[in-house]
Design an enzyme around this catalytic site. Structure first.
Site, PDB file in Angstrom:
ATOM      1  N   GLY A 222     -19.602  15.029  -1.772  1.00  0.00           N
ATOM      2  CA  GLY A 222     -20.655  15.235  -0.761  1.00  0.00           C
ATOM      3  C   GLY A 222     -22.056  14.955  -1.258  1.00  0.00           C
ATOM      4  O   GLY A 222     -23.021  15.291  -0.574  1.00  0.00           O
ATOM      5  N   ASP A 246     -19.092  17.689  -5.873  1.00  0.00           N
ATOM      6  CA  ASP A 246     -19.402  16.361  -6.425  1.00  0.00           C
ATOM      7  C   ASP A 246     -19.427  16.506  -7.943  1.00  0.00           C
ATOM      8  O   ASP A 246     -19.207  17.597  -8.493  1.00  0.00           O
ATOM      9  CB  ASP A 246     -20.746  15.822  -5.880  1.00  0.00           C
ATOM     10  CG  ASP A 246     -20.775  14.293  -5.827  1.00  0.00           C
ATOM     11  OD1 ASP A 246     -20.773  13.667  -6.915  1.00  0.00           O
ATOM     12  OD2 ASP A 246     -20.790  13.724  -4.730  1.00  0.00           O
ATOM     13  N   PHE A 267     -12.716  14.824  -8.175  1.00  0.00           N
ATOM     14  CA  PHE A 267     -11.641  14.733  -7.170  1.00  0.00           C
ATOM     15  C   PHE A 267     -10.364  14.052  -7.682  1.00  0.00           C
ATOM     16  O   PHE A 267      -9.399  13.935  -6.938  1.00  0.00           O
ATOM     17  CB  PHE A 267     -12.127  14.163  -5.838  1.00  0.00           C
ATOM     18  CG  PHE A 267     -12.950  12.892  -5.841  1.00  0.00           C
ATOM     19  CD1 PHE A 267     -12.587  11.780  -6.580  1.00  0.00           C
ATOM     20  CD2 PHE A 267     -14.081  12.822  -5.031  1.00  0.00           C
ATOM     21  CE1 PHE A 267     -13.343  10.614  -6.541  1.00  0.00           C
ATOM     22  CE2 PHE A 267     -14.850  11.655  -4.991  1.00  0.00           C
ATOM     23  CZ  PHE A 267     -14.470  10.546  -5.753  1.00  0.00           C
ATOM     24  N   HIS A 286     -14.022   4.520   0.530  1.00  0.00           N
ATOM     25  CA  HIS A 286     -14.377   3.082   0.499  1.00  0.00           C
ATOM     26  C   HIS A 286     -14.875   2.665  -0.894  1.00  0.00           C
ATOM     27  O   HIS A 286     -15.115   1.494  -1.131  1.00  0.00           O
ATOM     28  CB  HIS A 286     -15.364   2.705   1.627  1.00  0.00           C
ATOM     29  CG  HIS A 286     -16.803   3.019   1.362  1.00  0.00           C
ATOM     30  ND1 HIS A 286     -17.837   2.418   2.042  1.00  0.00           N
ATOM     31  CD2 HIS A 286     -17.393   3.883   0.484  1.00  0.00           C
ATOM     32  CE1 HIS A 286     -18.997   2.887   1.596  1.00  0.00           C
ATOM     33  NE2 HIS A 286     -18.754   3.764   0.661  1.00  0.00           N
TER      34      HIS A 286
HETATM   35  C1  LIG Z   1     -20.609   6.740  -1.591  1.00  0.00           C
HETATM   36  S1  LIG Z   1     -21.050   8.294  -2.174  1.00  0.00           S
HETATM   37  C2  LIG Z   1     -20.896   9.284  -0.725  1.00  0.00           C
HETATM   38  C3  LIG Z   1     -21.722  10.513  -0.792  1.00  0.00           C
HETATM   39  C4  LIG Z   1     -21.694  11.391   0.449  1.00  0.00           C
HETATM   40  N1  LIG Z   1     -20.379  11.734   0.872  1.00  0.00           N
HETATM   41  C5  LIG Z   1     -22.468  10.729   1.558  1.00  0.00           C
HETATM   42  O1  LIG Z   1     -21.866  10.185   2.469  1.00  0.00           O
HETATM   43  O2  LIG Z   1     -23.697  10.726   1.497  1.00  0.00           O
HETATM   44  C6  LIG Z   1     -19.644   8.779  -3.128  1.00  0.00           C
HETATM   45  C7  LIG Z   1     -19.811  10.104  -3.830  1.00  0.00           C
HETATM   46  O3  LIG Z   1     -18.619  10.350  -4.612  1.00  0.00           O
HETATM   47  C8  LIG Z   1     -19.026  11.021  -5.789  1.00  0.00           C
HETATM   48  N2  LIG Z   1     -17.978  10.877  -6.827  1.00  0.00           N
HETATM   49  C9  LIG Z   1     -17.651   9.772  -7.531  1.00  0.00           C
HETATM   50  N3  LIG Z   1     -16.642  10.035  -8.377  1.00  0.00           N
HETATM   51  C10 LIG Z   1     -16.329  11.331  -8.191  1.00  0.00           C
HETATM   52  C11 LIG Z   1     -15.344  12.180  -8.761  1.00  0.00           C
HETATM   53  N4  LIG Z   1     -14.501  11.736  -9.685  1.00  0.00           N
HETATM   54  N5  LIG Z   1     -15.282  13.452  -8.321  1.00  0.00           N
HETATM   55  C12 LIG Z   1     -16.156  13.912  -7.365  1.00  0.00           C
HETATM   56  N6  LIG Z   1     -17.109  13.156  -6.788  1.00  0.00           N
HETATM   57  C13 LIG Z   1     -17.185  11.880  -7.193  1.00  0.00           C
HETATM   58  C14 LIG Z   1     -20.331  10.338  -6.148  1.00  0.00           C
HETATM   59  O4  LIG Z   1     -21.108  11.108  -7.048  1.00  0.00           O
HETATM   60  C15 LIG Z   1     -20.985  10.151  -4.797  1.00  0.00           C
HETATM   61  O5  LIG Z   1     -21.820  11.224  -4.466  1.00  0.00           O
END
Ligand SMILES: C[S@@+](CC[C@H](N)C(=O)[O-])C[C@H]1O[C@@H](n2cnc3c(N)ncnc32)[C@H](O)[C@@H]1O
Length: 378
Positions: A222, A246, A267, A286
């Site tokens: 998030g 996150d 995650f 995505h």
């Molecule tokens: C494209 S962004 C989307 C952020 C948010 N959901 C939004 O729509 O504004 C993807 C998010 O996934 C998080 N992320 C990437 N790898 C992750 C992981 N292994 N566990 C948790 N979060 C992760 C990133 O830090 C980032 O905030």
């Protein structure tokens, strides 16, 4: 989208989302229909210079300065404030006026227009830094990457972006070590997308009976909590916990908000919050190819109870007639992460492989196809 209010003498054309985008496309098609081959080449030539020159304008505070002024500013005044050499600055201003990012009101006199207003918005400014520092170098590396891979998309995270920054690391661990660039990405994520997803999720009815100690909404990946904070302000009295999950480097820089918890969580590991009413993922999947998306989804599915639903907030593309921005974003995901935007068919297939089923697809942006894909355990 704008944080700044529009001045009285500037008016955007207002129309519903579908009509507005259709009109824009028609006008562009009409302009292109008048192009000679040379015009087409010059349009692309100029396109390569636009972002660097806008970045230069952002760096000297030009757009904010013009927007803040009630009257046109002279070249001498802008040069004095920015400390740029006046004759050279005049060439930059002439270019930005000729490309309609600012307005030339007289000899050596400039004012803001609607595009200037947009460029002065802090979220747009952050996004421009992302485009300039991260996206463009990766696009430059794309043709060579495609040559090396013979236009295949093998599983995993190998992509053109890695070649542009000369790393074997994955995107998120890499930007953990580059906090300024990570902040550009976070700004980009704060720019609202077309449509309003709250319109298709009746929280007031579906979440009214959640017990106060149960998780109401778990915002997986998030970021710094934009959506969870919006949820809390729209429905301040809904019972249950609202949790943003996150990576630590992201939740640690989030500003606190009443009724919103932040939790460091990876995650790719077991989901610690069991049986929430809603798990929510906005533009998370995505970022990942099928193999990694299935791992993320299986961790979520394992925590879901019979009354839980997963809300995936992403594009659900049709098989034909995809808007240019959706197609662009799809290839952006490929360039940056070897990932993709998915079609409706691909969502059904992916969720099925993770032990989930699609129970509804609620599209809230009719052209871009931003949708809430509602899934439950099989
Ligand atoms: C494209 S962004 C989307 C952020 C948010 N959901 C939004 O729509 O504004 C993807 C998010 O996934 C998080 N992320 C990437 N790898 C992750 C992981 N292994 N566990 C948790 N979060 C992760 C990133 O830090 C980032 O905030």
């Amino acid at each position: 989208m704008l944080a700044l209010s529009e001045p009285k003498n500037m008016h955007r054309v207002r129309a519903d989302e579908a009509s507005r985008l259709k009109m824009q496309d028609s006008l562009r098609s009409a302009a292109e229909a008048m192009e000679t081959p040379n015009d087409t080449m010059l349009r692309l030539f100029n396109g390569a210079l636009e972002v660097p020159m806008i970045k230069a304008g952002v760096d000297i505070g030009l757009f904010k300065m013009l927007v803040a002024s009630q009257t046109p500013l002279t070249l001498a005044k802008i040069a004095n404030t920015t400390k740029a050499e006046p004759v050279f600055l005049g060439r930059i201003l002439r270019y930005l006026a000729a490309t309609r990012f600012i307005t030339e009101t007289g000899k050596d006199q400039f004012s803001a227009n609607l595009s200037t207003q947009s460029l002065a918005d802090p979220a747009i400014e952050g996004s421009l830094n992302y485009i300039f520092a991260i996206a463009i170098p990766a696009y430059m590396a794309l043709p060579e990457f495609l040559r090396q891979t013979s236009f295949q998309a093998p599983p995993g995270t190998q992509c053109a972006w890695q070649q542009s920054v000369k790393t074997d690391m994955d995107w998120f661990p890499y930007y953990k070590q580059h906090p300024e660039q990570l902040s550009y990405f976070q700004k980009l994520m704060s720019v609202p997308r077309d449509g309003e997803w709250f319109d298709v999720v009746p929280f007031a009815e579906e979440a009214a009976n959640v017990s106060p100690d149960r998780a109401l909404f778990v915002d997986i990946g998030g970021s710094i909590g934009h959506q969870s904070k919006r949820l809390r302000s729209k429905y301040p009295t809904l019972p249950g916990r609202v949790i943003v999950q996150d990576l630590p480097e992201t939740v640690n820089v989030a500003t606190p908000a009443p009724g919103v918890e932040f939790m460091a969580y990876d995650f790719f590991t077991a989901q610690p919050v069991q049986g929430a009413r809603f798990y929510y993922m906005r533009t998370v999947l995505h970022d990942w190819d099928e193999e990694n998306s299935i791992k993320i989804l299986k961790n979520t599915a394992a925590a879901m109870s019979a009354g839980s639903q997963l809300l995936i907030d992403e594009m659900a593309l049709p098989n034909k007639d995809v808007h240019w921005w959706s197609a662009c974003l799809d290839l952006h995901m490929y360039t940056m992460l070897n990932a993709l935007e998915r079609t409706v068919d691909q969502w059904h297939d992916l969720l099925g492989k993770a032990g989930l089923k699609v129970v509804d697809i609620r599209t809230y942006a009719s052209v871009m196809k931003n949708s809430i894909i509602v899934a439950e355990r099989l």
